[in-house]
Design a protein around this motif. Structure first.
Motif, PDB file in Angstrom:
ATOM      1  N   TYR A   7      -9.818  -5.632   5.520  1.00 14.41           N
ATOM      2  CA  TYR A   7     -11.073  -5.685   4.786  1.00 14.41           C
ATOM      3  C   TYR A   7     -10.924  -6.560   3.538  1.00 14.41           C
ATOM      4  O   TYR A   7     -11.735  -7.443   3.274  1.00 14.41           O
ATOM      5  N   SER A  11     -20.929  -2.629   4.725  1.00 14.48           N
ATOM      6  CA  SER A  11     -20.786  -2.996   3.317  1.00 14.48           C
ATOM      7  C   SER A  11     -19.613  -2.272   2.672  1.00 14.48           C
ATOM      8  O   SER A  11     -19.147  -2.659   1.623  1.00 14.48           O
ATOM      9  N   THR A  12     -19.145  -1.206   3.297  1.00 14.61           N
ATOM     10  CA  THR A  12     -17.991  -0.531   2.718  1.00 14.61           C
ATOM     11  C   THR A  12     -16.922  -0.363   3.786  1.00 14.61           C
ATOM     12  O   THR A  12     -17.199  -0.410   4.980  1.00 14.61           O
ATOM     13  N   GLU A  43     -15.310   2.355   4.431  1.00 19.31           N
ATOM     14  CA  GLU A  43     -15.488   3.610   5.176  1.00 19.31           C
ATOM     15  C   GLU A  43     -16.375   3.390   6.395  1.00 19.31           C
ATOM     16  O   GLU A  43     -16.093   3.881   7.484  1.00 19.31           O
TER      17      GLU A  43
END
Lengths: 468, 292
Positions: free
Chosen positions: A321, A350-351, A353
């Motif tokens: 990432y 967007s994250t 997780e």
């Protein structure tokens, strides 16, 4: 009774040794600075001393936690330096009587008073109450070399943390705005962590009194985020590691793109040199060279996400990432006994997780039984993606090379290496476990540029540094 | 150092008081570190997330000491010609030309010694910061943006307060500058650089301090609203966001709320103004989900 500057010098030298034991690098210059800093401040003020030592000896925020742990133990309230500022009783035994309410207070009363002290922000009172609680419930056994976690747990269990939470929470009020509620609940967390800190402080004080600061530091064994083991790291620790990955990813980019400015050798830019020379009446004073085009590297990351390396896989995905934010071209693949490309998942989410969730639910990584099969993964990779590899591609394989006695298909890796610019194998297992049991590092070692032990950030950084 | 200046740096309390006087609210840690930097004559390396007042600290120090602020903004590709000094070629050339016309036999010797003197030197920030008799504040901003190799440019100035020019000799500082380096920690700085500095991490302020900053920076903000804002922002920083709100963003938010006439934080108002505080849609969605 009060300590002299000479005592402080000795203490600071000893303190720096403990920091070095915890792998915080403290150079000679920094040690000298620290001693000079002590002369400039009033070292008997504990917080001043903390700032002065931190500013001079520690040069990274990621070292703060370790620094604080060592500092709190070494310059704890019971050490030689700060007994003067105490005046709140001399030890566990008589602390109970200090507040003037000693034995009368029962457990519920004590809890109530703790809650009051927390709400009112009364630090002194809180410390006093915690002292009583520890004396009563921690059951500290002298002379045992423990880190105190268990004492803290035992005390909190008696005080009943849930009841404290409940008492701190504001009453459910229908008229209260949702924002106010959110704020209030957040504050409760803050207060509880304050209680825990005070409790740990008190326990530490007793441990240090009992066994001396140096011994206690050695049992606590503070660890820097760089040295946390990927495989055994807890979720919290993984978070800490994550924060340190960003800078590393940009470094990796710099290394792999082979630094545009590395070569001073370059072609003369005649046009520009001539044009500039007109400024000086046709005398070519400055020579201009053609700018070299920065190469645009591609990275292929292939990560083993099977159960045996679960934490490592989480870390690996975080690295991917971070890298995908840094490189224009990163392609990510994950496998267990089948391989799937997950590049898309990273760009969609967007994250991290969210990306991990998508990968866990959507990626097709199980072919037969969900037992790691490097051979089959390599086979699929070669069939589907081999043609995408060019001399600009660098391949990083992350995994433990434990193949459950399947065929290794190492010859496929040879072909991948031949087509690409470099192939590196990062293994989260200690090197002395390699090639034992079903680990087949040896077979892949032949074709990879390097197989690197990569158990923590420090080793990853070493690897990155070694790339040129 | 003038009398008034040294009195501002005389003690930690004086530094704290002084910075407060120039509209910068220092934490105890900040005041102590600034005090130490002056005592040990070392640069301060300030690290921390964007928008926590790193650059502002340098400006405040320059206001406090009424010293000129010399700012060197770092970027990839910065070189010594832009950071330290450069020879003024055109002027040197003119000097040579004019010597040619004067038909003087001895002119060569004159010119040779002549064109490499201070007159033909263009001062860039680092050299400027140590020259001149009045001491300055040097701000090297975002030092993590230059390549590791370029960091070496700073070392001589930072540790010895001097600049060596091959044609010219070594220029020692006429006055000691106060040096502040800032970094957003996008990469590790070299050991050599870090060793020469003392370190200050500017993280997000405590609730208390943020409340004070807000009341100072936002006129017309009530104590109660400032408290609510700082509490709510502290909560947002605790949840896992891509970009946590910085102090400058919480100031902006407070300004927005004031101009909308808010007296207390409430659901609708917060939802509709979150975009001032958070800059990613994903983060806004997350924050709104917590308000459910």
């Amino acid at each position: 009774m009060s300590a002299t500057f000479g005592d402080f010098y000795d203490a600071v030298v000893e303190f720096s040794r403990l920091l070095r034991d915890a792998k915080v690098p403290v150079s000679m210059t920094e040690l000298v600075d620290a001693t000079m800093a002590i002369e400039a401040i009033s070292p008997l003020d504990r917080e001043q001393l903390r700032v002065a030592l931190f500013a001079t000896m520690v040069k990274s925020e990621s070292h703060r936690k370790v620094f604080n742990t060592v500092f709190d133990v070494f310059f704890s309230r019971r050490s030689n330096f700060f007994d003067a500022d105490e005046g709140r009783g001399d030890g566990v035994g008589d602390a109970v009587d200090q507040g003037g309410f000693g034995d009368q207070v029962d457990l519920d009363g004590l809890r109530e008073m703790v809650v009051e002290a927390l709400k009112g922000g009364d630090v002194e009172q809180l410390a006093r109450l915690v002292r009583i609680a520890v004396a009563r419930y921690a059951g500290i056994e002298r002379g045992r070399s423990v880190s105190g976690v268990y004492y803290s747990y035992r005390t909190l269990k008696q005080l009943n943390l849930d009841a404290i939470y409940a008492a701190l929470r504001p009453e459910d009020n229908a008229q209260m705005d949702v924002v106010a509620k959110v704020i209030a609940n957040d504050k409760v967390e803050d207060l509880v962590s304050r209680l825990k800190d005070t409790l740990e402080d008190e326990i530490r004080r007793i441990l240090v009194e009992d066994r001396g600061a140096t011994a206690v530091v050695k049992t606590i064994k503070p660890t820097l985020p760089q040295d946390l083991d990927f495989i055994s790291a807890s979720r919290d620790e993984i978070e800490k590691i994550r924060h340190a990955i960003g800078p590393l990813a940009s470094k990796l980019r710099a290394r792999i793109s082979g630094r545009a400015r590395r070569a001073k050798r370059s072609q003369l830019d005649f046009r520009k040199t001539y044009r500039e020379s007109l400024r000086y009446g046709g005398v070519p004073i400055e020579m201009h060279l053609r700018k070299r085009r920065p190469s645009k590297p591609e990275i292929f990351i292939i990560a083993d996400i099977s159960g045996s390396v679960a934490s490592f896989a989480r870390f690996a995905l975080q690295l991917v990432y971070a890298l995908s934010e840094n490189f224009s071209k990163v392609r990510a693949f994950v496998f267990i006994d089948a391989i799937d490309e997950v590049t898309e998942f990273f760009s969609q989410s967007s994250t991290i997780e969210e990306a991990i969730r998508l990968i866990n639910t959507e990626a097709k990584v199980v072919h037969l039984d969900g037992h790691t099969d490097y051979g089959h993964a390599l086979e699929q990779f070669t069939a589907r993606y081999l043609d995408d590899l060019t001399k600009k591609s660098t391949i990083l394989i992350l995994g433990d090379a434990r193949n459950n006695y399947h065929a290794s298909k190492a010859e496929l890796m040879a072909e991948m290496r031949r087509r690409s610019r470099g192939l590196y194998f990062l293994n989260p297992e200690p090197a002395n476990y390699w090639n034992s049991g079903d680990s087949i590092v040896r077979e892949y070692q032949r074709y990879a540029d390097r197989v690197v032990e990569c158990r923590n950030l420090r080793q990853l950084e070493l690897f990155v540094d070694s790339l040129t | 150092m003038s009398i008034s200046e040294s009195s501002y740096l005389a003690s930690i309390d004086a530094v704290e008081e002084g910075l407060r006087g120039v509209d910068y609210l220092p934490s105890r840690e900040i005041a102590t570190t600034v005090f130490l930097a002056n005592r040990l004559a070392k640069p301060i390396l300030v690290e921390g997330p964007a928008g926590t007042g790193k650059t502002e600290l340098a400006k405040a120090i320059s206001r406090l000491l009424s010293r000129e602020l010399v700012r060197l903004q770092c970027y990839e590709g910065l070189d010594d010609a832009k950071a330290i000094y450069e020879w003024n070629y055109s002027k040197q050339l003119l000097r040579i030309q004019s010597a040619k016309n004067s038909d003087d036999d001895s002119s060569w010797n004159g010119v040779r010694g002549d064109i490499f003197t201070a007159e033909f030197l263009l001062e860039r920030p680092l050299l400027h910061a140590i020259s001149g008799s009045d001491p300055k504040v040097l701000l090297v901003d975002e030092v993590d943006r230059v390549e590791v190799e370029t960091e070496a440019l700073f070392l001589e100035v930072l540790s010895d307060f001097q600049v060596t020019i091959p044609e010219f000799g070594t220029i020692k500082a006429a006055s000691m500058p106060m040096v502040i380096l800032t970094s957003n920690n996008t990469r590790e700085l070299s050991e050599a650089l870090k060793r020469r500095c003392i370190f200050l991490y500017l993280g997000y302020p405590s609730r208390e301090r943020e409340k004070d900053i807000l009341t100072m920076k936002v006129p017309g903000l009530t104590e109660a609203l400032a408290k609510e804002i700082s509490d709510y922002v502290a909560f947002l920083r605790g949840i896992d966001l891509k970009k946590a709100p910085s102090v400058s963003e919480s100031i902006d938010w407070a300004l927005t709320l004031i101009s909308l006439g808010a007296s207390t934080l409430e659901n609708e108002m917060v939802r509709s103004t979150l975009n001032v505080l958070l800059k990613y849609q994903g983060d806004i969605d997350k924050a709104i989900a917590k308000l459910a």
